[in-house]
Write a protein that holds these residues in place. Sequence first.
Motif, PDB file in Angstrom:
ATOM      1  N   VAL A  20       0.827  -1.207   0.000  1.00  0.00           N
ATOM      2  CA  VAL A  20       0.000   0.000   0.000  1.00  0.00           C
ATOM      3  C   VAL A  20       0.862   1.258   0.000  1.00  0.00           C
ATOM      4  CG1 VAL A  20      -1.600   1.362   1.394  1.00  0.00           C
ATOM      5  CG2 VAL A  20      -2.047  -1.062   0.997  1.00  0.00           C
ATOM      6  N   VAL A  21       1.953   1.238   0.742  1.00  0.00           N
ATOM      7  CA  VAL A  21       2.807   2.429   0.842  1.00  0.00           C
ATOM      8  C   VAL A  21       3.383   2.802  -0.520  1.00  0.00           C
ATOM      9  CG1 VAL A  21       4.994   3.293   1.752  1.00  0.00           C
ATOM     10  CG2 VAL A  21       3.356   2.195   3.281  1.00  0.00           C
ATOM     11  N   ARG A  22       3.846   1.822  -1.282  1.00  0.00           N
ATOM     12  CA  ARG A  22       4.429   2.191  -2.574  1.00  0.00           C
ATOM     13  C   ARG A  22       3.341   2.538  -3.599  1.00  0.00           C
ATOM     14  NH1 ARG A  22       7.595  -3.380  -4.327  1.00  0.00           N
ATOM     15  NH2 ARG A  22       5.811  -4.787  -4.536  1.00  0.00           N
ATOM     16  N   CYS A  23       2.178   1.892  -3.501  1.00  0.00           N
ATOM     17  CA  CYS A  23       1.067   2.302  -4.369  1.00  0.00           C
ATOM     18  C   CYS A  23       0.613   3.722  -4.024  1.00  0.00           C
ATOM     19  CB  CYS A  23      -0.098   1.326  -4.212  1.00  0.00           C
ATOM     20  SG  CYS A  23       0.132  -0.260  -5.053  1.00  0.00           S
ATOM     21  N   ARG A  24       0.606   4.020  -2.748  1.00  0.00           N
ATOM     22  CA  ARG A  24       0.216   5.360  -2.315  1.00  0.00           C
ATOM     23  C   ARG A  24       1.192   6.412  -2.825  1.00  0.00           C
ATOM     24  NH1 ARG A  24       0.615   6.128   3.930  1.00  0.00           N
ATOM     25  NH2 ARG A  24       2.788   6.378   3.297  1.00  0.00           N
ATOM     26  N   ALA A  25       2.487   6.092  -2.832  1.00  0.00           N
ATOM     27  CA  ALA A  25       3.484   7.029  -3.354  1.00  0.00           C
ATOM     28  C   ALA A  25       3.236   7.312  -4.829  1.00  0.00           C
ATOM     29  CB  ALA A  25       4.888   6.467  -3.145  1.00  0.00           C
ATOM     30  N   LEU A  26       2.902   6.266  -5.595  1.00  0.00           N
ATOM     31  CA  LEU A  26       2.596   6.451  -7.012  1.00  0.00           C
ATOM     32  C   LEU A  26       1.309   7.248  -7.177  1.00  0.00           C
ATOM     33  CD1 LEU A  26       3.087   5.916  -9.998  1.00  0.00           C
ATOM     34  CD2 LEU A  26       2.029   3.653  -9.706  1.00  0.00           C
ATOM     35  N   ALA A  27       0.297   6.938  -6.357  1.00  0.00           N
ATOM     36  CA  ALA A  27      -0.975   7.660  -6.437  1.00  0.00           C
ATOM     37  C   ALA A  27      -0.792   9.137  -6.123  1.00  0.00           C
ATOM     38  CB  ALA A  27      -1.987   7.026  -5.484  1.00  0.00           C
ATOM     39  N   ALA A 112       1.885  -4.163 -13.258  1.00  0.00           N
ATOM     40  CA  ALA A 112       2.081  -5.058 -12.121  1.00  0.00           C
ATOM     41  C   ALA A 112       3.357  -4.672 -11.392  1.00  0.00           C
ATOM     42  CB  ALA A 112       2.163  -6.511 -12.586  1.00  0.00           C
ATOM     43  N   LEU A 113       3.268  -4.543 -10.076  1.00  0.00           N
ATOM     44  CA  LEU A 113       4.437  -4.285  -9.243  1.00  0.00           C
ATOM     45  C   LEU A 113       4.875  -5.594  -8.611  1.00  0.00           C
ATOM     46  CD1 LEU A 113       3.316  -1.007  -7.403  1.00  0.00           C
ATOM     47  CD2 LEU A 113       4.408  -1.271  -9.630  1.00  0.00           C
ATOM     48  N   ASP A 114       6.163  -5.860  -8.642  1.00  0.00           N
ATOM     49  CA  ASP A 114       6.690  -7.112  -8.108  1.00  0.00           C
ATOM     50  C   ASP A 114       8.095  -6.867  -7.585  1.00  0.00           C
ATOM     51  OD1 ASP A 114       6.942  -9.775  -7.442  1.00  0.00           O
ATOM     52  OD2 ASP A 114       7.078 -10.506  -9.499  1.00  0.00           O
TER      53      ASP A 114
END
Length: 245
Positions: A20-27, A112-114
Amino acid sequence: MSARVVFRTDDSAELGSGHVVRCRALADTLYKRGADCRFVASDPTAELSAAMAGRPYPVDFIGASAAADPLLDASAFLTRLSRGTARVVLDHYGRDARWESRVRSPAWQLLALDDLADRTHDCDVLLDPGPGRTATDYRPWVGPGTRLLLGSAYALLRSGFASRHDSAPCWPDSRRVHVFIGGGGHPAALPLLCTALLEIDSRVEVAAVGSAVPGAMNAVASAFPGRVDWRGRVADMAAHMAGCS
């Protein structure tokens, strides 16, 4: 009309908060550029609520029963997509090409993030920010048409980290060590790691962040007086890290 980006990820004590933290940074970056960002998760959790506090992104939930099966998860996710969605972002160790093939469509792109390189993917773009990652690592797992964004140059970090780049004091001028083992770390692990570091060098101090048994961390602080700073959560991890070597 602004671009719509839908993120599928989860955050819990068991999974940790990294997805969530890295998705939030992108968002956050996309939002500043005018994008309409929203999240889809399995179930509401205290960890997810804390991670999304103060953010303008709606969060929808598909329920644990659907999330237990990748194909049911994908079907439930599709019902949450808004008309005009331009991007789908998946960050979840429990999802692979089965989920992606069900969701993927000519109507939008799938990112996709991996960071494991251990399962198949059927996506337009795959991002792995791991240091030293190369296309060879993903050759068995993606099709020839997938664009690969690999290496630390693609790390999804909040802007605070970039602004503090090269600002932290260096060893041996500072012997204050930042300790964080992830949002899903076992509560018994943090005091054990801190103790090991403190025993190595009597000049070392630890600035620890994360969940732990309070009694165990208090015992560490008593055993090493004046050398332990423990916080369950910090609002600005970049600033916290910048104060350490």
